[in-house]
Design an enzyme around this catalytic site. Sequence first.
Site, PDB file in Angstrom:
ATOM      1  N   LYS A  39       0.838  -1.194   0.000  1.00  0.00           N
ATOM      2  CA  LYS A  39       0.000   0.000   0.000  1.00  0.00           C
ATOM      3  C   LYS A  39       0.878   1.250   0.000  1.00  0.00           C
ATOM      4  CE  LYS A  39      -2.095   1.868   3.713  1.00  0.00           C
ATOM      5  NZ  LYS A  39      -2.000   3.349   3.647  1.00  0.00           N
ATOM      6  N   LYS A  68      -7.398   7.881  -1.118  1.00  0.00           N
ATOM      7  CA  LYS A  68      -8.753   8.201  -0.640  1.00  0.00           C
ATOM      8  C   LYS A  68      -9.343   9.418  -1.358  1.00  0.00           C
ATOM      9  CE  LYS A  68      -7.859   6.284   3.963  1.00  0.00           C
ATOM     10  NZ  LYS A  68      -6.429   5.959   3.794  1.00  0.00           N
ATOM     11  N   PHE A  69      -9.512   9.291  -2.655  1.00  0.00           N
ATOM     12  CA  PHE A  69     -10.017  10.408  -3.460  1.00  0.00           C
ATOM     13  C   PHE A  69     -11.380  10.879  -2.940  1.00  0.00           C
ATOM     14  CE2 PHE A  69      -7.561   8.001  -6.872  1.00  0.00           C
ATOM     15  CZ  PHE A  69      -6.415   8.753  -6.665  1.00  0.00           C
TER      16      PHE A  69
END
Length: 239
Positions: A39, A68-69
């Site tokens: 990640k 985390k758009f």
Amino acid sequence: MILKFFVKKPNIIIALDFFNKDKALKLIEHLDPKVFSLKIGAIMFTLFGIKFIKELQIKGFKIFLDLKFYDVPNTVFKTIQSIENLGVWMVSLHICGGIQMLKSAQLALKTYRKKKPLLMGVTMLTSLDKNDIQNIGVNISIKNYVLTLSRLAQKCNLDGIICPGNEVLNIKNKLGDTLKILTPGIHLPDNIFFDQKNVITPLISKKYNIDYIVIGRAITSSKYPLIALKKIQIELHSD
């Protein structure tokens, strides 16, 4: 030593939240890319960018781009379009951005000529508890809040959700197995972090049949990270 301990489920994603690139590389030289995914979140992406992702992919790792758009639909559409050439395996966005934003993300994926990443919707951060969500105006229980957002993800055909482990069984009971589930905040009983309020152990993640777990500081903050990771793998492999 290369760790090659296969665990069918949950699949382990290692969070590389380092400020130092060499420390990250020192850890992953012991990881088998056939077993572990990586990640890349806001810290390492900000510091080392696309070049670092490509470097990890050359080593054979699948990359979860966890940025985390969360923005207006048009911006999210263009952002999802812009990462096509990164070739990442998975991306995250906040479900609370709403239906139009989620649909825009899906629409952007339809323009891909290459393999599409899994689109994973964030329900609630593991650092939040009941008081936190009430302070931002959410006046329902955590259980119902996470379930409501999960239903929205299902309605918008996201591939899966990112949610606290304690909410997994309720989601599965209400929505079945239509969504892949990723759970962060995995910790061993002896290393709980102050900003993680909604966490579970690796053994519980296996019991709940979670698809993916993200393990970060339980390993990266350990004095002996490989020993910590081996301990987690043994726990996941036990009957």
